[in-house]
Design an enzyme around this catalytic site. Structure first.
Site, short mmCIF file in Angstrom:
data_model
loop_
_atom_site.label_atom_id
_atom_site.label_comp_id
_atom_site.label_asym_id
_atom_site.label_seq_id
_atom_site.Cartn_x
_atom_site.Cartn_y
_atom_site.Cartn_z
N GLU A 218 -16.25 8.42 62.43
CA GLU A 218 -15.54 8.60 60.71
C GLU A 218 -15.78 10.20 60.81
OE1 GLU A 218 -17.61 7.00 57.90
OE2 GLU A 218 -16.70 4.67 58.28
N GLU B 25 -14.29 -1.21 61.27
CA GLU B 25 -15.05 -1.58 60.25
C GLU B 25 -14.42 -2.01 58.97
OE1 GLU B 25 -18.19 1.38 59.27
OE2 GLU B 25 -18.76 1.87 61.06
C1 NOJ Z 1 -18.87 3.15 57.44
C2 NOJ Z 1 -19.87 4.25 58.52
O1 NOJ Z 1 -19.80 3.62 59.35
C3 NOJ Z 1 -20.87 3.16 58.18
O2 NOJ Z 1 -22.40 3.30 58.99
C4 NOJ Z 1 -21.58 2.85 57.01
O3 NOJ Z 1 -22.84 2.14 56.78
C5 NOJ Z 1 -20.70 2.01 56.58
N1 NOJ Z 1 -19.21 3.07 56.18
C6 NOJ Z 1 -20.45 1.35 54.86
O4 NOJ Z 1 -20.87 2.23 54.27
#
Ligand code: NOJ
Length: 468
Positions: A160, A375
């Protein structure tokens, strides 16, 4: 009947800082988050889910519940406590143990090299705004490729890049907590993409085994009123900030004229400039076809309306629905009064947004090769009652998003796996511990794990590959 492909990965995702705890154990160096949490928040990442000690438990549970892939990240500061120089042997050994255990359990490890946790020693010198950081990152990556290369099949450079620039320099919810600084937002995006490109080039030049890619958070942006050109432009500009600038760097090896027009428009309204050098563009261009896969983290879509007032961002970190604000001068504002459900943290639940994003990657970046959904999941205030956690809304969420993935596959997008965020409940950066995502409930006092209803559903899904 909706069936996912035979070799599909049904994974679970975690990240070092959110799962491990042990933030100062066995020689680990500090990260900027340690200080930032101490100074600004009411919780810390200690002991999080105690993955540092309990990884055998979590990997055993993964195996038992059909989870055949795990995303973990290596904490850079466990390997190089200061970010470069002296290696910490205990940190190196820890990841050997985790990776070995994952293989023993038949759970394929997908390893991320950087998940928000730059060592503090480097972060305080500007993190990736400082170009020296790029070189230190590449050295760290090279060390990992050589140390773990014979047992890792899937590497990810960064998790990200978009939310890092956003969190650190726009919303100010990540260290160093700077707000509304667009020079820094885009420079961070660019320099991190450069670090990615250099790392991918090195990986391929040295013929390291396995595959390499990057994980981008792609949120889909829609105009509030699609007949109104100003709203259409607002959605486009917000897409450039969060998605397109980074996707261009990844797969075009350059920023398109349209992207740069948008960036310059944002600079005109908010101030800012970018340092893009010819040698940078050469490196991005050389790496653009070398990515073996793209990881997509996807949680939400947004509806944008034109806005020209002063910039104001308020991050809902408490789960009080309706408290978010996001409006950027000359770009647009997020509008929430659309007929779409949202989470307590104001994330709009819209599976069609994932479908549209997948089609967009296929059409705009046809050299993408393959995709993993690295994710996706529902942040929820789970409660345990009589040893049971009934998280039906999470099951519904995953089912609907997987249905969108299935449709995208039917329509020609090459998606090879899905990782639910998160495998077990973990610590959440700017929300603490009441925002839970896991298949396994974690009692953060006793560290006991309890499979939620969603874990049983996921097991059935992984076994049958049928979405039902
Ligand atoms: C994306 C992130 O990679 C992760 O670290 C985070 O906790 C989740 N989103 C949920 O917000």
């Amino acid at each position: 009947m909706l069936k996912l492909p035979e070799n599909f990965i049904f994974g679970g995702a975690t990240a070092a800082y959110q799962a491990e705890g042990a933030v100062d154990k066995d020689g680990k160096g500090r990260v900027a988050w340690d200080t930032f949490l101490e100074e600004n928040y009411w919780y810390s990442a200690e002991p999080a889910s105690d993955f540092y000690n309990r990884y055998p438990v979590d990997l055993k549970l993964a195996e038992e519940f059909g989870v055949n892939g795990i995303r973990i990240s290596i904490a850079w500061s466990r390997i190089f406590p200061k970010g470069h120089g002296k290696v910490n042997k205990k940190g190196v050994e820890f990841y050997h143990n985790v990776i070995d255990e994952a293989h023993k359990r038949g759970v394929e490890p997908f390893i991320t090299l950087h998940h928000f946790d730059t060592p503090e020693a480097l972060h305080k010198n500007g993190d990736f705004l400082n170009r020296q950081n790029i070189e230190y990152f590449v050295e760290y990556a090279k060390f990992c490729f050589e140390e773990y290369g014979d047992k890792v099949n899937y590497w990810t450079t960064f998790n990200e890049i978009g939310p890092i620039g956003d969190g650190q320099y726009l919303a100010g919810k990540f260290p160093p907590g700077i707000k509304y600084d667009f020079s820094k937002v885009f420079q961070s995006h660019h320099n991190m993409m450069l670090a990615h490109a250099k790392t991918v080039k090195l990986f391929k030049q040295n013929n390291y085994p396995g595959e390499i890619g990057v994980v981008h958070a792609l949120q889909t942006k829609y105009p509030y009123d699609k007949e109104n050109p100003a709203d259409v432009r607002a959605a486009e500009l917000e897409d450039i900030i969060q998605n397109k600038f980074i996707l261009d760097a990844t797969y075009n090896g350059s920023y398109s004229q349209r992207t740069m027009d948008g960036v310059n428009h944002i600079f005109e309204a908010n101030g800012g400039s970018l340092d893009l050098r010819d040698e940078d563009m050469k490196i991005l261009n050389e790496a653009k076809d070398l990515n073996d896969f793209l990881g997509i983290n996807h949680y939400m879509s947004d509806w944008m309306r034109a806005y020209d007032g002063e910039t104001e961002i308020f991050h809902n970190s408490t789960g009080d629905e309706g408290t978010s604000a996001y409006r950027i001068k000359g770009v647009g504002e997020k509008v929430f009064d659309v007929d779409v459900p949202r989470t307590d943290w104001d994330w709009m639940i819209y599976p069609q947004g994932l479908y549209d994003q997948l089609i967009r990657v296929k059409e705009e970046y046809p050299n993408y090769k393959k995709i993993y959904i690295t994710e996706n999941g529902l942040g929820y205030k789970d409660e345990i009652k009589d040893g049971k956690v009934d998280d039906q809304p999470r099951i519904d969420y995953i089912k609907d998003y997987l249905t969108a993935v299935h449709k995208a596959i039917q329509d020609g997008v090459n998606v090879q796996g899905y990782f639910v965020w998160s495998l077990m409940d973990v610590f959440s950066w700017s929300n603490g511990y009441n925002k839970r995502y896991g298949l396994f409930y974690v009692d953060f006092d006793t560290q006991e794990r309890t499979p939620k209803k969603s874990a049983y559903w996921y097991k059935e899904l992984a076994e049958s590959k049928e979405i039902k």
